[in-house]
Design a protein around this motif. Structure first.
Motif, short mmCIF file in Angstrom:
data_model
loop_
_atom_site.label_atom_id
_atom_site.label_comp_id
_atom_site.label_asym_id
_atom_site.label_seq_id
_atom_site.Cartn_x
_atom_site.Cartn_y
_atom_site.Cartn_z
N CYS A 30 15.70 43.10 -0.39
CA CYS A 30 17.10 42.89 -1.09
C CYS A 30 17.84 41.78 -0.23
O CYS A 30 17.79 41.59 1.08
N GLU A 31 19.06 41.31 -0.55
CA GLU A 31 19.98 40.38 0.00
C GLU A 31 21.20 40.82 -0.30
O GLU A 31 21.59 41.41 -1.56
N VAL A 64 24.43 33.24 -5.66
CA VAL A 64 23.84 34.07 -6.60
C VAL A 64 23.42 33.73 -7.70
O VAL A 64 22.37 34.03 -8.13
N TYR A 105 19.71 31.49 -5.42
CA TYR A 105 18.75 32.65 -5.34
C TYR A 105 17.90 32.52 -6.58
O TYR A 105 16.79 33.61 -6.66
N THR A 142 20.03 42.55 -5.22
CA THR A 142 21.21 42.29 -4.52
C THR A 142 22.20 43.27 -4.24
O THR A 142 22.24 43.91 -5.41
#
Length: 356
Positions: free
Chosen positions: A193-194, A206, A210, A221
């Motif tokens: 995840c980020e 976002v 991504y 996320t």
């Protein structure tokens, strides 16, 4: 594609391409823990958040120079003793990069080198009095450290049982892709995840950058700053600074200076969003949090609170998500004027014609 289930009033998503379920709204320690609140308040807020369905609590080694981790660890163990939760009930996360010694950091007491990642997670676990965290993040990309070294170090941390998963925070799509490629090539665990900034005023990374990562790697996320440093709470209207707010803290004077200069337009846009919130029967803060949570690529939205009342109000945003119809979202876009201008079909057509 993340999977979603509902339990009570809370919605839970699988975090990225894993079976780990995280609450749509979560609680973070940035600014509040130690800087604004003490242990008793921190415990009361964590306990109430858990009662409202929150199961993820986020931290970082650099928050309050490590003191936020100490406080969250103490609050967590008080909850264990009181029978509020078990270790299996909660997802505890922390982040490594900035070090925990503030101005006393030495050259190797920060960054994403193998040395700091291993020493940093051991120090974080000691501060929180834990055997492991559920997710450990690289808080920022490290231009001095090869990404392969970082990937191998994070896998070492997982192999040692210090964490179950690892992720990134504020990494570019290119950097995350390289980390995934390194992991795949060497039979290692990818970043799951980020943790990026995402709110009505900050969207491109976002929503656009991504987007290929969600499809190719199943990237999850964990969103920070859904209220744009508190601006989308509406409390700074007219450049008012409520006592006890983060902008009132001397430590965050730089934040106030930024909010009242280059981000002044955001305060004005927030005021224009208030009529929409009123029509939906919510505050502008609830509208902003719900807006983030409505994005299907958002696994969890990290909120903050210094009072129980503030926490309660923030978590009511869950009930606002179903009210965000396409028509409402379009009205928000027209006011904010921040929707990324990107049409993938048009972009591909330009490439075919040799324009871009």
């Amino acid at each position: 594609m993340q999977q979603t289930i509902s339990s009570g009033s809370m919605t839970y998503n699988t975090l990225g391409k894993s079976g780990l379920l995280v609450s749509k709204l979560s609680l973070g320690a940035w600014v509040s823990f130690d800087d604004q609140i003490g242990l008793d308040t921190a415990y009361a807020i964590m306990k109430r958040a858990y009662e409202l369905g929150c199961n993820l609590f986020d931290n970082a080694e650099s928050y309050a120079s490590g003191k936020a981790e100490v406080m969250m660890g103490q609050a967590f163990h008080r909850g264990l003793k009181d029978g509020v939760w078990t270790r299996e009930d909660v997802v505890l996360t922390t982040k490594l990069f900035g070090g925990a010694r503030g101005d006393q950091n030495t050259l190797n007491s920060k960054g994403c080198s193998r040395k700091h990642i291993v020493e940093g997670i051991e120090a974080s676990l000691k501060r929180m009095d834990l055997e492991y965290v559920d997710v450990v993040f690289c808080h920022r990309p490290d231009p001095l450290t090869p990404i392969e070294e970082t990937v191998r170090a994070m896998n070492h941390v997982i192999d040692r049982g210090y964490a179950y998963y690892w992720g990134t925070s504020e990494w570019s799509a290119q950097e995350i892709t390289e980390a995934c490629r390194v992991a795949d090539r060497n039979g290692l665990i990818r970043p799951l995840c980020e943790q990026p900034q995402y709110n009505i005023f900050h969207r491109h990374r976002v929503e656009i950058e991504y987007e290929p990562l969600y499809r190719e790697f199943g990237l999850g996320t964990t969103i920070w700053s859904p209220l744009a440093w508190g601006i989308l709470s509406g409390k700074y209207s007219g450049k008012n600074i409520p006592e006890g707010s983060r902008l009132s803290l001397e430590k965050y004077k730089w934040l106030k200076d930024t909010a009242f200069s280059e981000r002044e337009w955001q305060i004005e846009k927030t005021d224009q969003l208030k009529p929409i919130a009123q029509e939906l029967g919510c505050s502008v803060a609830q509208l902003a949090i719900a807006w983030c949570a409505a994005n299907p690529n958002v696994s969890t939205v990290i909120t903050g609170a210094t009072r129980l009342e503030q926490l309660e109000e923030n978590f009511k945003a869950v009930s606002i998500v179903p009210k965000l119809t396409p028509e409402v979202m379009s009205r928000i876009d027209k006011i904010a004027q921040t929707k990324p201008d990107y049409d993938p079909e048009k972009k591909m057509a330009c490439r075919v014609r040799g324009i871009a």
